[in-house]
Write a protein that holds these residues in place. Sequence first.
Motif, PDB file in Angstrom:
ATOM      1  N   PHE A  52      37.794 -49.863  -6.255  1.00  0.00           N
ATOM      2  CA  PHE A  52      37.640 -48.488  -5.782  1.00  0.00           C
ATOM      3  C   PHE A  52      38.783 -47.606  -6.263  1.00  0.00           C
ATOM      4  O   PHE A  52      38.562 -46.450  -6.666  1.00  0.00           O
ATOM      5  CB  PHE A  52      37.577 -48.465  -4.253  1.00  0.00           C
ATOM      6  N   VAL A  53      39.990 -48.112  -6.245  1.00  0.00           N
ATOM      7  CA  VAL A  53      41.133 -47.341  -6.719  1.00  0.00           C
ATOM      8  C   VAL A  53      41.001 -47.084  -8.223  1.00  0.00           C
ATOM      9  O   VAL A  53      41.315 -45.993  -8.717  1.00  0.00           O
ATOM     10  CB  VAL A  53      42.471 -48.064  -6.408  1.00  0.00           C
ATOM     11  N   VAL A  54      40.525 -48.099  -8.954  1.00  0.00           N
ATOM     12  CA  VAL A  54      40.272 -47.920 -10.394  1.00  0.00           C
ATOM     13  C   VAL A  54      39.265 -46.791 -10.595  1.00  0.00           C
ATOM     14  O   VAL A  54      39.435 -45.917 -11.463  1.00  0.00           O
ATOM     15  CB  VAL A  54      39.742 -49.228 -11.025  1.00  0.00           C
ATOM     16  N   ALA A  55      38.206 -46.791  -9.784  1.00  0.00           N
ATOM     17  CA  ALA A  55      37.187 -45.749  -9.894  1.00  0.00           C
ATOM     18  C   ALA A  55      37.765 -44.371  -9.591  1.00  0.00           C
ATOM     19  O   ALA A  55      37.440 -43.381 -10.249  1.00  0.00           O
ATOM     20  CB  ALA A  55      36.024 -46.060  -8.948  1.00  0.00           C
ATOM     21  N   MET A  56      38.645 -44.282  -8.607  1.00  0.00           N
ATOM     22  CA  MET A  56      39.213 -42.997  -8.231  1.00  0.00           C
ATOM     23  C   MET A  56      40.104 -42.417  -9.333  1.00  0.00           C
ATOM     24  O   MET A  56      40.248 -41.201  -9.444  1.00  0.00           O
ATOM     25  CB  MET A  56      40.007 -43.134  -6.931  1.00  0.00           C
ATOM     26  N   MET A  57      40.707 -43.269 -10.142  1.00  0.00           N
ATOM     27  CA  MET A  57      41.492 -42.771 -11.267  1.00  0.00           C
ATOM     28  C   MET A  57      40.597 -42.067 -12.282  1.00  0.00           C
ATOM     29  O   MET A  57      40.977 -41.042 -12.868  1.00  0.00           O
ATOM     30  CB  MET A  57      42.247 -43.923 -11.933  1.00  0.00           C
TER      31      MET A  57
END
Length: 407
Positions: A52-57
């Motif tokens: 999810f953090v990867v996606a938010m980047m």
Amino acid sequence: MKRSSGFDKLSPLLTDKEFVCLWTIGGLRGAARWLEILVIGIYTFQVSGSPFVVAMMLVSRMMPMVLFGTVIGAIAENMDRRRVLICTCAVMTLSAGVGAVAAAADIASLPLLAALALINGLGWATDWPVRRTLVGDVIEAKQLSNAMSLESLTNSATRMIGPIVGGLAFQTVGLDGAYIIASFIYGLTLLLAIKFTPPQTSSPAKRLESLFVRLKSGLKYVRCNQVIAGVLIITVIINLFGFCYVAILPAWASENFQVKPIFVGLLASAEGTGAVFGSLVLALRAQKKRYFQRLFLIGAVTFVGCLFIAAQFTIYEVAVLILFCAGIGIAGFTVMQSTIILNETAPEYRSRIMGILAACIGAGPLGVINIGMIAELTSAGTAIVISSALGMSLIAFLAWRLPTIWR
């Protein structure tokens, strides 16, 4: 009578120095963009361990398109597009340089990288209403299909080369080295933008219309043309449920295949390789206008269909092959996307309609958030399957409700 070859049909474009300059700028910016996306994705997953953090980047990079794409298109109508191009290239060069310095000084952080991605995303949001509109200005209407095929070819090549270079750079010279490469590439685009000699139409006469009136009239123009409306709606669908897979590709590769960064880059480049092949075929073959919409629709369906299949395999080589086929599909989608819009739009409306197209492409952050949340709750592979299935269903429904898309 001797028939002309595909290369003969491309020669007028390849000998046009203004087009070649704009084309090269687009290719270089695309390469740096995909390099950054992959490198930030790998780094973020290593630091956070969260899909999810990867996606938010990636959301940080794409958000400016949906927020400002339409506004940029309306504003650019009354500006010298060459100056806007120079400014955006300069900002993107500086942003990548800041990332290199921060990584070298060991002060890089996820918030800083997200901010840099946001800045470069704002620069990328100008590509459709500024650089691609300039392409439409410098060439003849009959060359649009070939020109957009070359544009797609270059963009696809950057999706192939950028991730490979990014994965190799991250594995060998680290985050700082990858950002140094990106800043060098952006610097080349700045030099080319300064060198570019614009046509008369790049600095249009100022109109008395307010920004609000221009935005309103642009949206009305879209509503009155079902072909343009259909292209824009499918563009939103593809970016919400198709392209968003890129955000969790590092997580998918790690979970399913347990491969090193260089092989993550190779997996990410498979789609780009297929798109290069598909774009080259389209560039060498003069397409008849009546086939534009069918090629667009077939390409869109092929892309999401292949993603649906690829995500269900755990064999690395099979996934690479299927993503290659997905790339062939996306070539038809991307080539015909800009070609149809530029063909269907009156010259005086091109900037604002291309701005709306940029906003539709920028709808991807919502899809990225969605696929990131699903991946967090299930797995990256499952998230891609669900997302692509939704995309196929919505395209099928739209084609049924709006048959002018493919007729």
